[in-house]
Design a protein around this motif. Structure first.
Motif, PDB file in Angstrom:
ATOM      1  N   ARG A 166       0.654  -1.289  -0.209  1.00 56.43           N
ATOM      2  CA  ARG A 166      -0.196   0.162  -0.044  1.00 56.43           C
ATOM      3  C   ARG A 166       0.875   1.156   0.022  1.00 56.43           C
ATOM      4  NH1 ARG A 166      -5.041  -0.513   2.497  1.00 56.43           N
ATOM      5  NH2 ARG A 166      -5.227   1.340   1.562  1.00 56.43           N
ATOM      6  N   GLU A 170      -2.503   6.567   1.286  1.00 52.19           N
ATOM      7  CA  GLU A 170      -3.740   6.122   1.321  1.00 52.19           C
ATOM      8  C   GLU A 170      -4.183   5.506   2.596  1.00 52.19           C
ATOM      9  OE1 GLU A 170      -3.329   4.709  -3.448  1.00 52.19           O
ATOM     10  OE2 GLU A 170      -3.302   3.074  -2.009  1.00 52.19           O
ATOM     11  N   GLU A 173      -5.170   8.375   4.698  1.00 50.33           N
ATOM     12  CA  GLU A 173      -6.380   8.753   4.668  1.00 50.33           C
ATOM     13  C   GLU A 173      -7.671   7.967   5.122  1.00 50.33           C
ATOM     14  OE1 GLU A 173      -8.952  10.373   0.747  1.00 50.33           O
ATOM     15  OE2 GLU A 173      -7.121   9.883   0.327  1.00 50.33           O
ATOM     16  N   GLU A 174      -7.437   6.545   4.730  1.00 49.01           N
ATOM     17  CA  GLU A 174      -8.276   5.504   4.902  1.00 49.01           C
ATOM     18  C   GLU A 174      -8.471   5.362   6.581  1.00 49.01           C
ATOM     19  OE1 GLU A 174      -8.180   0.697   4.675  1.00 49.01           O
ATOM     20  OE2 GLU A 174      -7.648   1.752   3.005  1.00 49.01           O
TER      21      GLU A 174
END
Length: 239
Positions: A166, A170, A173-174
């Motif tokens: 990943r 990202e 933010e998740e």
């Protein structure tokens, strides 16, 4: 801290409802406003109460509620509508109550009071990650931090490490809705696991030390302060 969302495609009505929530003083609220069901779903946030307009363009309140109920059976749905005969559909998605437009402050407050009296289920969410080792199922509070290292992200818990393909941005933010923040470009930290900050270094509950970059220090400290304030408010309400 009570988390409330208002979803109404009428900008004037949305603003009026948000203003009413700001004046509610029985318990501390954190309220978010959305102009469409699609925007609410895209946000992916968990709420205690959802004030949902039924008659909306594109995706109406009934369809929006059905989508929400697929992943969240605990949120209390309060419909706001011009049409009293719509209430028959509310039971299909287990609505807590409904209010007729134009919304009256005393009626809204009465429903908020009743929702608080019933209490809220705050089950700790179990998250799923695709890792090199297989599917990782972990609860949010079990995660200490994520670390970017050698083109992969390491998910650290107290018991083991998972390797994820990943991007660290990202992941940040998740995980933000679950109380995580970035103290450094290579780390995403669980604010629940921060034991102390000394200068430009964090210490987590397992003794792990994480760098706090000057560039992210102000933003991270602000996120931590907000998180601690919300936790204090939540515990004072529960007691």
């Amino acid at each position: 801290m009570l988390r409330v969302a208002v979803c109404d495609d009428d900008e004037k009505a949305l603003g009026e409802t948000m203003a009413m929530l700001e004046d509610y003083n029985k318990i501390r609220l954190q309220a978010d406003g959305y102009r469409s069901g699609k925007a609410l779903l895209a946000a992916g946030k968990k709420y205690d109460i959802l004030l949902l307009d039924i008659d909306m363009a594109d995706m109406d309140g009934i369809e929006t509620a059905k989508r929400i109920r697929e992943t969240d059976r605990d949120v209390k749905l309060i419909y706001i509508t011009n049409y009293s005969d719509y209430t028959i559909f509310a039971f299909a998605v287990h609505a807590f109550a409904y209010l007729l437009k134009p919304l009256k402050k005393e009626e809204l407050y009465a429903q908020l009071d009743e929702a608080c009296a019933y209490g809220f289920s705050r089950q700790e969410p179990e998250l799923e990650f695709q890792a090199k080792e297989g599917i990782a199922h972990v609860k949010s509070t079990q995660i200490l931090c994520f670390e970017y290292c050698e083109r992969q992200v390491l998910l650290h818990t107290e018991k083991r490490v998972w390797h994820l393909k990943r991007k660290i941005t990202e992941v940040a933010e998740e995980m933000e809705p679950y109380g995580f923040a970035m103290p450094h470009k290579s780390f995403v930290v669980n604010l629940y696991a921060v034991e102390r900050i000394h200068g430009y270094e964090l210490t987590l509950t397992d003794g792990r030390r994480i760098p706090l970059s000057q560039k992210k220090a102000v933003q991270f400290r602000g996120a931590l302060n907000q998180y601690l304030a919300e936790e204090r408010g939540m515990h004072s309400w529960k007691s």
